[in-house]
Design a protein around this motif. Structure first.
Motif, PDB file in Angstrom:
ATOM      1  N   PRO A 105       0.821  -1.219   0.000  1.00 29.18           N
ATOM      2  CA  PRO A 105       0.000   0.000   0.000  1.00 29.18           C
ATOM      3  C   PRO A 105       0.849   1.262   0.000  1.00 29.18           C
ATOM      4  CG  PRO A 105      -0.060  -1.070   2.150  1.00 29.18           C
ATOM      5  CD  PRO A 105       0.620  -2.022   1.224  1.00 29.18           C
ATOM      6  N   SER A 106       0.424   2.243  -0.788  1.00 26.00           N
ATOM      7  CA  SER A 106       1.123   3.529  -0.870  1.00 26.00           C
ATOM      8  C   SER A 106       0.684   4.437   0.272  1.00 26.00           C
ATOM      9  CB  SER A 106       0.812   4.194  -2.214  1.00 26.00           C
ATOM     10  OG  SER A 106      -0.566   4.574  -2.258  1.00 26.00           O
ATOM     11  N   PRO A 107       1.398   5.537   0.512  1.00 25.44           N
ATOM     12  CA  PRO A 107       0.955   6.499   1.538  1.00 25.44           C
ATOM     13  C   PRO A 107      -0.456   7.012   1.290  1.00 25.44           C
ATOM     14  CG  PRO A 107       3.227   6.953   0.905  1.00 25.44           C
ATOM     15  CD  PRO A 107       2.725   5.896  -0.033  1.00 25.44           C
ATOM     16  N   ASP A 108      -0.814   7.269   0.019  1.00 22.74           N
ATOM     17  CA  ASP A 108      -2.170   7.746  -0.275  1.00 22.74           C
ATOM     18  C   ASP A 108      -3.212   6.677   0.039  1.00 22.74           C
ATOM     19  OD1 ASP A 108      -1.253  10.182  -1.034  1.00 22.74           O
ATOM     20  OD2 ASP A 108      -1.574   9.927  -3.181  1.00 22.74           O
ATOM     21  N   TRP A 109      -2.876   5.409  -0.203  1.00 22.43           N
ATOM     22  CA  TRP A 109      -3.825   4.339   0.134  1.00 22.43           C
ATOM     23  C   TRP A 109      -4.056   4.307   1.639  1.00 22.43           C
ATOM     24  CZ3 TRP A 109      -4.504   0.142   3.179  1.00 22.43           C
ATOM     25  CH2 TRP A 109      -5.555  -0.722   2.845  1.00 22.43           C
ATOM     26  N   HIS A 110      -2.972   4.406   2.426  1.00 26.98           N
ATOM     27  CA  HIS A 110      -3.108   4.418   3.881  1.00 26.98           C
ATOM     28  C   HIS A 110      -4.029   5.555   4.337  1.00 26.98           C
ATOM     29  CE1 HIS A 110      -0.478   1.193   4.991  1.00 26.98           C
ATOM     30  NE2 HIS A 110       0.596   1.738   4.446  1.00 26.98           N
ATOM     31  N   LYS A 111      -3.833   6.756   3.770  1.00 30.58           N
ATOM     32  CA  LYS A 111      -4.659   7.906   4.146  1.00 30.58           C
ATOM     33  C   LYS A 111      -6.124   7.660   3.805  1.00 30.58           C
ATOM     34  CE  LYS A 111      -0.900  11.231   3.353  1.00 30.58           C
ATOM     35  NZ  LYS A 111      -0.441  12.369   2.508  1.00 30.58           N
ATOM     36  N   GLY A 112      -6.354   7.151   2.593  1.00 26.54           N
ATOM     37  CA  GLY A 112      -7.727   6.879   2.185  1.00 26.54           C
ATOM     38  C   GLY A 112      -8.371   5.800   3.030  1.00 26.54           C
ATOM     39  N   PHE A 113      -7.613   4.741   3.344  1.00 29.59           N
ATOM     40  CA  PHE A 113      -8.176   3.654   4.150  1.00 29.59           C
ATOM     41  C   PHE A 113      -8.581   4.154   5.530  1.00 29.59           C
ATOM     42  CE2 PHE A 113      -7.586   0.254   7.292  1.00 29.59           C
ATOM     43  CZ  PHE A 113      -8.524  -0.654   6.830  1.00 29.59           C
ATOM     44  N   LEU A 114      -7.742   4.964   6.164  1.00 26.41           N
ATOM     45  CA  LEU A 114      -8.079   5.492   7.485  1.00 26.41           C
ATOM     46  C   LEU A 114      -9.319   6.380   7.420  1.00 26.41           C
ATOM     47  CD1 LEU A 114      -4.556   6.337   8.963  1.00 26.41           C
ATOM     48  CD2 LEU A 114      -6.088   4.465   9.611  1.00 26.41           C
ATOM     49  N   ALA A 115      -9.435   7.185   6.351  1.00 27.25           N
ATOM     50  CA  ALA A 115     -10.627   8.028   6.203  1.00 27.25           C
ATOM     51  C   ALA A 115     -11.870   7.169   6.034  1.00 27.25           C
ATOM     52  CB  ALA A 115     -10.458   8.968   5.008  1.00 27.25           C
ATOM     53  N   GLY A 116     -11.765   6.098   5.247  1.00 27.30           N
ATOM     54  CA  GLY A 116     -12.913   5.240   5.001  1.00 27.30           C
ATOM     55  C   GLY A 116     -13.323   4.440   6.228  1.00 27.30           C
ATOM     56  N   ILE A 117     -12.353   3.853   6.926  1.00 31.25           N
ATOM     57  CA  ILE A 117     -12.692   3.054   8.100  1.00 31.25           C
ATOM     58  C   ILE A 117     -13.209   3.950   9.226  1.00 31.25           C
ATOM     59  CG2 ILE A 117     -10.414   3.051   9.195  1.00 31.25           C
ATOM     60  CD1 ILE A 117     -12.884   0.079   8.919  1.00 31.25           C
ATOM     61  N   PHE A 118     -12.745   5.188   9.283  1.00 31.76           N
ATOM     62  CA  PHE A 118     -13.279   6.115  10.286  1.00 31.76           C
ATOM     63  C   PHE A 118     -14.728   6.470   9.972  1.00 31.76           C
ATOM     64  CE2 PHE A 118     -14.304  10.331  11.878  1.00 31.76           C
ATOM     65  CZ  PHE A 118     -14.011  10.183  13.233  1.00 31.76           C
ATOM     66  N   ASP A 119     -15.029   6.747   8.690  1.00 28.44           N
ATOM     67  CA  ASP A 119     -16.420   7.050   8.326  1.00 28.44           C
ATOM     68  C   ASP A 119     -17.330   5.858   8.617  1.00 28.44           C
ATOM     69  OD1 ASP A 119     -15.920   9.609   7.570  1.00 28.44           O
ATOM     70  OD2 ASP A 119     -15.968   9.239   5.407  1.00 28.44           O
ATOM     71  N   ALA A 120     -16.789   4.642   8.492  1.00 24.66           N
ATOM     72  CA  ALA A 120     -17.609   3.452   8.710  1.00 24.66           C
ATOM     73  C   ALA A 120     -17.720   3.078  10.179  1.00 24.66           C
ATOM     74  CB  ALA A 120     -17.023   2.280   7.915  1.00 24.66           C
ATOM     75  N   GLU A 121     -16.603   3.105  10.909  1.00 27.07           N
ATOM     76  CA  GLU A 121     -16.571   2.543  12.258  1.00 27.07           C
ATOM     77  C   GLU A 121     -15.953   3.468  13.301  1.00 27.07           C
ATOM     78  OE1 GLU A 121     -18.305  -0.017  12.389  1.00 27.07           O
ATOM     79  OE2 GLU A 121     -17.371  -1.839  11.617  1.00 27.07           O
ATOM     80  N   GLY A 122     -15.676   4.705  12.940  1.00 27.75           N
ATOM     81  CA  GLY A 122     -14.911   5.564  13.833  1.00 27.75           C
ATOM     82  C   GLY A 122     -15.744   6.446  14.738  1.00 27.75           C
ATOM     83  N   SER A 123     -15.109   6.908  15.807  1.00 31.82           N
ATOM     84  CA  SER A 123     -15.703   7.890  16.713  1.00 31.82           C
ATOM     85  C   SER A 123     -14.573   8.712  17.324  1.00 31.82           C
ATOM     86  CB  SER A 123     -16.513   7.206  17.822  1.00 31.82           C
ATOM     87  OG  SER A 123     -15.666   6.420  18.647  1.00 31.82           O
ATOM     88  N   TYR A 124     -14.925   9.881  17.819  1.00 30.73           N
ATOM     89  CA  TYR A 124     -13.914  10.754  18.424  1.00 30.73           C
ATOM     90  C   TYR A 124     -14.527  11.447  19.625  1.00 30.73           C
ATOM     91  CZ  TYR A 124     -10.509  14.471  19.128  1.00 30.73           C
ATOM     92  OH  TYR A 124      -9.585  15.326  19.691  1.00 30.73           O
TER      93      TYR A 124
END
Length: 330
Positions: free
Chosen positions: A278-297
């Motif tokens: 995975p590239s750096p951009d893939w990592h960034k996108g994956f974190l954004a996607g998993i946060f929208d799906a399962e994340g909280s703050y």
């Protein structure tokens, strides 16, 4: 008809006073005339003419805020949007006086229009460059200040000096570029985290061979859902919107996107495959996607909740790749 309007100080006022601290609220009474033409006819014996031109029509704001259209504006959802893309009804962060303090508050955009005027660049100590008109006002440690003014004479008014400090959130962090890898990573995170993706065999129930293909994603967050649909469309995967669950009591409505076409479902499977490198951009996108799906703050802590060991492992790897500390809790 008399319409009370709350305005910034009249920019055409010939006399000005400098206030230390917050200036008093300006009040303006507007006598609204529903004229159909800019040419007004009068029959007053006190005037030596019959027709006049109405020079002020339409806008009652006398706006003292004018910035370059590319200036990022902090939206109420903590994202940023260029000023030129704001629309009436959008919610942004503004400020309000609360006793001795000024606090952030959600505020709605009531009007938005373009203007052509001479531009002035204001450069801050941290390198931020703000392009605005001379009449634009910034909130400083000494109250509201115009970009340009004079200490005395006709142009006298409070204006910026090198001793002023601007009050606000500070410099905005640049968002990630929506590259192909970023979009792929986002779709992998949001779909693996919250979507239904599968093919099911019902052979012999209605016909000898019967396989159903399903992709469905339902979310409360309409922005994340729209982003997912847009990214899929860019990968030539067409989806259809539908109401997954109507609002009931305190529960919000759930909207969704879906497709049952075999080619579309197959393409979605290809998109969400785990990459070998995975590239750096893939990592960034994956974190954004998993946060929208399962994340909280909350309380300064970002959490991703999931029972899939592979998803948790990939999430930790992406966080540490981007130099974030992460702890796995059971």
């Amino acid at each position: 008809m008399v319409t009370p309007v709350s305005n910034p100080p009249n920019p055409w006022e010939s006399t000005h006073a400098e206030w230390l601290g917050e200036p008093p609220a300006a009040r303006l009474e507007v006598f609204e005339e529903r004229a159909k033409s800019i040419i007004a006819e009068n029959d007053s014996p006190d005037l030596g003419f019959r027709f006049s031109i109405n020079p002020y029509r339409g806008c009652f704001h006398a706006c003292a805020y004018c910035l370059d259209g590319d200036t990022p504006i902090l939206m109420a959802d903590s994202t940023t949007k260029p000023l030129a893309r704001l629309r009436e009804g959008d919610e942004v962060f503004g400020t309000v006086r609360d006793g001795e303090y000024r606090r952030y508050t959600r505020t709605s955009v009531l009007a938005h229009w373009s203007r052509i005027a001479p531009a002035y660049a204001t450069e801050l100590e941290d390198g931020t460059r703000l392009v605005s008109s001379s009449d634009h006002r910034f909130l400083t440690n000494r109250g509201w200040k115009h970009v340009v003014g004079r200490k005395r004479g006709a142009g006298h008014r409070p204006h910026l000096t090198v001793q002023n400090h601007l009050l606000g959130t500070g410099h905005f962090a640049a968002g990630p570029d929506e590259t192909v890898d970023y979009r792929t990573g986002y779709l992998c995170g949001v779909i693996r985290g919250d979507a239904l993706l599968g093919s099911y065999s019902y052979d012999g129930r209605r016909r000898q061979t019967d396989t159903q293909h399903h992709f469905r994603l339902a979310m409360v967050d309409s922005e994340a859902l729209a982003r997912t649909g847009r990214y899929l469309q860019e990968f030539e995967v067409a989806t259809r919107e539908f109401l997954f669950q109507a609002a009931v009591g305190a529960r919000k409505a759930l909207s969704g996107i879906r497709t049952h076409a075999r080619a579309n479902v197959s393409r979605v499977r290809e998109i969400v495959e785990w990459p070998l490198a995975p590239s750096p951009d893939w990592h960034k996108g994956f974190l954004a996607g998993i946060f929208d799906a399962e994340g909280s703050y909350g309380r300064g802590i970002l959490r991703i909740c999931n029972t899939d060991a592979e998803i948790i492992s990939r999430t930790v790897t992406a966080l540490r790749f981007l130099e974030f500390d992460a702890v796995v809790e059971t």
